[in-house]
Each structure stands twice: as structure tokens, then as C-alpha cells.
Design a protein around this motif. Sequence first.
Motif, PDB file in Angstrom:
ATOM      1  N   LYS A 197       0.834  -1.209   0.000  1.00 56.06           N
ATOM      2  CA  LYS A 197       0.000   0.000   0.000  1.00 56.06           C
ATOM      3  C   LYS A 197       0.864   1.253   0.000  1.00 56.06           C
ATOM      4  O   LYS A 197       0.576   2.229  -0.708  1.00 56.06           O
ATOM      5  CB  LYS A 197      -0.915  -0.012   1.223  1.00 56.06           C
ATOM      6  N   ILE A 198       1.952   1.244   0.796  1.00 60.56           N
ATOM      7  CA  ILE A 198       2.844   2.405   0.828  1.00 60.56           C
ATOM      8  C   ILE A 198       3.526   2.584  -0.522  1.00 60.56           C
ATOM      9  O   ILE A 198       3.671   3.704  -1.018  1.00 60.56           O
ATOM     10  CB  ILE A 198       3.885   2.254   1.957  1.00 60.56           C
ATOM     11  N   ASP A 199       3.924   1.460  -1.152  1.00 62.70           N
ATOM     12  CA  ASP A 199       4.511   1.544  -2.489  1.00 62.70           C
ATOM     13  C   ASP A 199       3.563   2.222  -3.460  1.00 62.70           C
ATOM     14  O   ASP A 199       3.957   3.108  -4.231  1.00 62.70           O
ATOM     15  CB  ASP A 199       4.836   0.136  -3.003  1.00 62.70           C
ATOM     16  N   GLN A 200       2.298   1.797  -3.454  1.00 62.92           N
ATOM     17  CA  GLN A 200       1.309   2.408  -4.349  1.00 62.92           C
ATOM     18  C   GLN A 200       1.139   3.884  -4.041  1.00 62.92           C
ATOM     19  O   GLN A 200       1.037   4.721  -4.943  1.00 62.92           O
ATOM     20  CB  GLN A 200      -0.032   1.691  -4.224  1.00 62.92           C
ATOM     21  N   MET A 201       1.128   4.218  -2.758  1.00 64.93           N
ATOM     22  CA  MET A 201       0.976   5.605  -2.345  1.00 64.93           C
ATOM     23  C   MET A 201       2.127   6.463  -2.859  1.00 64.93           C
ATOM     24  O   MET A 201       1.921   7.549  -3.413  1.00 64.93           O
ATOM     25  CB  MET A 201       0.905   5.665  -0.810  1.00 64.93           C
ATOM     26  N   VAL A 202       3.360   5.949  -2.682  1.00 62.43           N
ATOM     27  CA  VAL A 202       4.535   6.712  -3.101  1.00 62.43           C
ATOM     28  C   VAL A 202       4.600   6.814  -4.623  1.00 62.43           C
ATOM     29  O   VAL A 202       4.921   7.870  -5.179  1.00 62.43           O
ATOM     30  CB  VAL A 202       5.823   6.076  -2.538  1.00 62.43           C
ATOM     31  N   ARG A 203       4.301   5.719  -5.329  1.00 64.24           N
ATOM     32  CA  ARG A 203       4.316   5.773  -6.799  1.00 64.24           C
ATOM     33  C   ARG A 203       3.303   6.783  -7.309  1.00 64.24           C
ATOM     34  O   ARG A 203       3.585   7.585  -8.211  1.00 64.24           O
ATOM     35  CB  ARG A 203       4.025   4.392  -7.384  1.00 64.24           C
ATOM     36  N   ALA A 204       2.088   6.748  -6.752  1.00 63.62           N
ATOM     37  CA  ALA A 204       1.048   7.687  -7.189  1.00 63.62           C
ATOM     38  C   ALA A 204       1.472   9.125  -6.906  1.00 63.62           C
ATOM     39  O   ALA A 204       1.312  10.021  -7.756  1.00 63.62           O
ATOM     40  CB  ALA A 204      -0.267   7.367  -6.483  1.00 63.62           C
ATOM     41  N   ALA A 205       2.034   9.358  -5.705  1.00 65.76           N
ATOM     42  CA  ALA A 205       2.477  10.709  -5.344  1.00 65.76           C
ATOM     43  C   ALA A 205       3.622  11.164  -6.233  1.00 65.76           C
ATOM     44  O   ALA A 205       3.678  12.326  -6.661  1.00 65.76           O
ATOM     45  CB  ALA A 205       2.897  10.739  -3.873  1.00 65.76           C
ATOM     46  N   TRP A 206       4.564  10.250  -6.503  1.00 66.10           N
ATOM     47  CA  TRP A 206       5.700  10.592  -7.370  1.00 66.10           C
ATOM     48  C   TRP A 206       5.206  11.008  -8.757  1.00 66.10           C
ATOM     49  O   TRP A 206       5.605  12.034  -9.294  1.00 66.10           O
ATOM     50  CB  TRP A 206       6.640   9.393  -7.489  1.00 66.10           C
ATOM     51  N   TYR A 218       2.333  12.084  -9.636  1.00 63.14           N
ATOM     52  CA  TYR A 218       1.499  13.293  -9.600  1.00 63.14           C
ATOM     53  C   TYR A 218       2.327  14.552  -9.340  1.00 63.14           C
ATOM     54  O   TYR A 218       2.217  15.548 -10.066  1.00 63.14           O
ATOM     55  CB  TYR A 218       0.436  13.133  -8.517  1.00 63.14           C
ATOM     56  N   TYR A 219       3.194  14.490  -8.313  1.00 63.38           N
ATOM     57  CA  TYR A 219       3.922  15.698  -7.904  1.00 63.38           C
ATOM     58  C   TYR A 219       5.241  15.895  -8.632  1.00 63.38           C
ATOM     59  O   TYR A 219       5.636  17.040  -8.901  1.00 63.38           O
ATOM     60  CB  TYR A 219       4.180  15.667  -6.393  1.00 63.38           C
ATOM     61  N   ILE A 220       5.937  14.817  -8.958  1.00 65.96           N
ATOM     62  CA  ILE A 220       7.246  14.942  -9.592  1.00 65.96           C
ATOM     63  C   ILE A 220       7.143  14.895 -11.110  1.00 65.96           C
ATOM     64  O   ILE A 220       7.722  15.720 -11.815  1.00 65.96           O
ATOM     65  CB  ILE A 220       8.203  13.827  -9.111  1.00 65.96           C
ATOM     66  N   SER A 221       6.343  13.937 -11.632  1.00 72.71           N
ATOM     67  CA  SER A 221       6.243  13.778 -13.086  1.00 72.71           C
ATOM     68  C   SER A 221       5.147  14.625 -13.702  1.00 72.71           C
ATOM     69  O   SER A 221       5.089  14.767 -14.924  1.00 72.71           O
ATOM     70  CB  SER A 221       6.011  12.304 -13.432  1.00 72.71           C
ATOM     71  N   GLY A 222       4.253  15.172 -12.868  1.00 73.15           N
ATOM     72  CA  GLY A 222       3.216  16.060 -13.389  1.00 73.15           C
ATOM     73  C   GLY A 222       2.098  15.334 -14.136  1.00 73.15           C
ATOM     74  O   GLY A 222       1.418  15.938 -14.970  1.00 73.15           O
TER      75      GLY A 222
END
Length: 315
Positions: free
Chosen positions: A8-17, A19-23
Amino acid sequence: MAKDDSSKIDQMVRAAWMYYISGRNQSDIASELGLSRPVVQRLIAAAKEEGIVSVGLHHPVSICLDYAEMLKEKYQLVECNIVPTSNDDDETLDNVSFGCFQLMSKYIKNEPNKIIGIGSGLTLKKAINRIDFESPSSKCVALISAIGVDGQCNYYDDVPLILARKIQANYYQMPAPRYATSHSELKTWISMRVFNEVASIASSASVIFVGAGSLNQDTSPIIKDGFISTEEAIDLSHKGAVGEILGRFIDSHGQVTECDINSFVTSYDIRNNSCPRIGAACGQDKRPVILAALTGHWFNGLVTDEATARWLLVQ
């Protein structure tokens, strides 16, 4: 931590990455991760609530962290930052540049009187463009020249100057063309007092950041920027070269290839400095030269993407 919690944390971090880093927008993220848009929305919100996201991301994707630890052990690295691989090559490059920026922040931000050796290339430029801090008491030294044999400067290779301007550091330029045209000319350049002063500063660098160049005729900057011709690149490949580090062409074992152009290069040999020498590169065409740079101890630190990390681990 339970496996389900880690996933779950992996999915959270991938989604955040993404969204916020790759736009990326939430619909694209949902499609790539195989989730619904509301689930992606909740993951991104949870990442903020749990402090994983502020201005940047502060939690690694667990598989990337695992790869980093395994690569550090396999190649005896002092630093390794592995970032998520995207289906889009440009996005993967942006991710790697962010990972490089993270290490630049670690070694430069709030660290006075640093001497930073810096190479060239798009990955480093993208990383430096993210910098939002200064280090005015530091020195930034170019490890490779952006000057061609005819004196023309390659303004795409102004990476050291950009870094110096960003952090308000003193800037030391490589005072010679990237390649001399003869042994006698090379001797003249490297015997100059100012050349040796800059080389001495490079030898005192407390951290080094460099890229890695392939010999791919369609993508290699050293070919596209006119420092070598396509014919020279083909000849270098026939002689066993797999790519270049700061303009020096190396073979699959990380040894300097025996060829004329290597005997004329003026760039700093980073193997002469025992400080953290962090290579930042990604892409399938660069994998052979990244492996060679690790094998030959040009790099003792690495920033790359998880697909490249996985490839390096099975070599």
C-alpha cells in the motif's frame, strides 16, 4: 511491516511521485497503476497526510530502496538512489534528475565551503534546474570542457556554470578545448599554469556529479554536439568502446580504450579523486557504459531508474 502495508505504501509513493514529480494527471496514473481514479485520489491525499509529500518526496518506493541496497553491496557504492521507471522515457529521465537533485541537496545544501566537481549532460542540467538553495562559500569546478577544437563553445554543455550561478558559488572553468589536435598541442595545454590550478581544485573536490554517454548514433550528445563524428563513433565501437565518461571512451571492463582521441582528451580523470563520485544516467542505450563505469570504478555512487538497476543486478 506486513507485506500488504508495504504494498500500500509503495502504491501511495508511486502515485504521489507520478502526480507531484512527473506532473501526471490522476486519470493517467490510474491507468498505469491499474487502479480507479478515486483510489488514486485517496492515495495522493494519504501521502500528503502522512508527511510523504511536502515540497518533495521523502519516502522511497520500497523496491527501489531494495535495489539501491543490493547495488551498493554488489558494486561497493557509497551512495545509490534508485527512482521509479516510467513507461515514458522523458518521464524516467525527469525522475532520475530528481533523484540526482536529492543527492545534490544532501551534499551541498547547508554544507559550507564545498568544492563540487561537475560534468555535463541533460540529466545533470535537469537536476540542477531544480535547485532552490545557495552555497555562496563553495567552489564549482568544471571537469570537462565545452570548447570544441575550433574554439566554439557548446552552450548546451553549460552545466557547471548553471550550478555555480544557482548556488552562488565561485566558478572554475576547464581552460582548454575538450580534445587537443596533437600530442604537442595537448602538452602545451596541460602545462599551462591555469590548467593545473583548475586540475588541482578538481582533485580537492569533496563531491563529484557526472553523467555517462553512449555511442548511440541517434541519441549520443557527444556525437550530436559535434565533438566526434558518426564515423569516429563507429570506429570506437569496433575498438571495444561502449561509451564515455567525461569524454574518455571506455570498454566493457571500464578500461580506457586505446585510440587517438583518448590520448588527446583534456578532461579531469575522476579516478584520481577518492571523494563520492556520483554518476547519474538512465536509458537502455546507456546501460553498458553505466556498468562499465561501475566495473572500472569511475563511479562509486549512482542515480538511475529501477529497470536499469534491475539489469545491473543480474550482470
